[in-house]
Design a protein around this motif. Structure first.
Motif, short mmCIF file in Angstrom:
data_model
loop_
_atom_site.label_atom_id
_atom_site.label_comp_id
_atom_site.label_asym_id
_atom_site.label_seq_id
_atom_site.Cartn_x
_atom_site.Cartn_y
_atom_site.Cartn_z
N ALA A 77 18.35 0.85 -18.38
CA ALA A 77 17.87 2.24 -17.53
C ALA A 77 18.12 3.46 -18.35
N THR A 78 17.68 4.71 -17.90
CA THR A 78 17.78 5.71 -18.40
C THR A 78 18.89 6.78 -17.78
N SER A 79 19.30 6.24 -16.47
CA SER A 79 20.39 7.23 -15.67
C SER A 79 20.75 6.19 -14.61
N GLN A 80 21.73 6.85 -14.02
CA GLN A 80 22.56 5.95 -12.79
C GLN A 80 21.59 6.19 -11.68
N ALA A 126 20.05 -3.89 -14.17
CA ALA A 126 19.50 -2.78 -14.59
C ALA A 126 20.92 -2.26 -15.11
N ALA A 127 20.92 -1.74 -16.50
CA ALA A 127 22.26 -1.03 -16.91
C ALA A 127 21.90 0.21 -17.40
N PHE A 128 22.89 1.03 -17.14
CA PHE A 128 22.74 2.51 -17.87
C PHE A 128 24.11 2.60 -18.85
N TRP A 129 23.85 2.97 -19.83
CA TRP A 129 25.23 3.00 -20.88
C TRP A 129 25.33 4.54 -21.04
N ASP A 130 26.27 5.28 -20.62
CA ASP A 130 26.50 6.76 -20.55
C ASP A 130 27.48 6.98 -21.63
N SER A 131 26.88 7.53 -22.69
CA SER A 131 27.61 7.73 -24.09
C SER A 131 28.62 8.66 -24.03
#
Length: 134
Positions: A77-80, A126-131
């Motif tokens: 995913a591209t965001s929460q 669905a996973a978002f990885w917030d760097s």
């Protein structure tokens, strides 16, 4: 993380015993992650953003599809907000919740995701990885 990270996999396939019903589910859920149908063959459809990354199909060997215990498919995913939209769309399409959207400390500070069971019982995420949280 604004850019979608490159994958280490070419594609993943899931089998289904109820092809049309499964297609309706993924047609409703995957657009929340920017994915669409890219290819279709008799008994198989491929979804992706730019190239076929996720295939849904009836088993080629003609045997019934089964769920893999301990197996799950994680979509990027591209965001929460995209994770939350995925979860809500999946539930609305008939999935069973298997982990509401949120952070999970055991996966590290950058992780935000959710889990559901699709109509065939496959566990999908669905996973978002917030760097910015590393």
């Amino acid at each position: 993380m604004t850019d979608i990270p490159p994958s280490i996999l070419s594609h993943i396939s899931l089998g289904t015993n109820r092809f049309e019903r499964a297609l309706a589910f993924y047609d409703q859920v995957l657009p929340t992650l920017g994915c669409q149908r890219l290819l279709a063959h008799p008994g198989a459809v491929a979804y992706g953003r730019e190239f076929p990354e996720f295939w849904l199909q009836t088993p080629i060997d003609g045997q019934p599809a089964t769920v893999g215990n301990g197996t799950h498919i994680g979509f990027i995913a591209t965001s929460q907000a995209a994770v939350q939209a995925f979860y809500q769309a999946a539930l609305a399409a008939g999935a069973q919740g298997d982990g509401e959207p949120g952070p999970r400390a055991e996966y590290g500070a950058p992780y935000y995701g959710c889990f559901v069971r699709d109509l065939d019982g496959h566990k999908i995420e669905a996973a978002f990885w917030d760097s910015t949280l590393e």
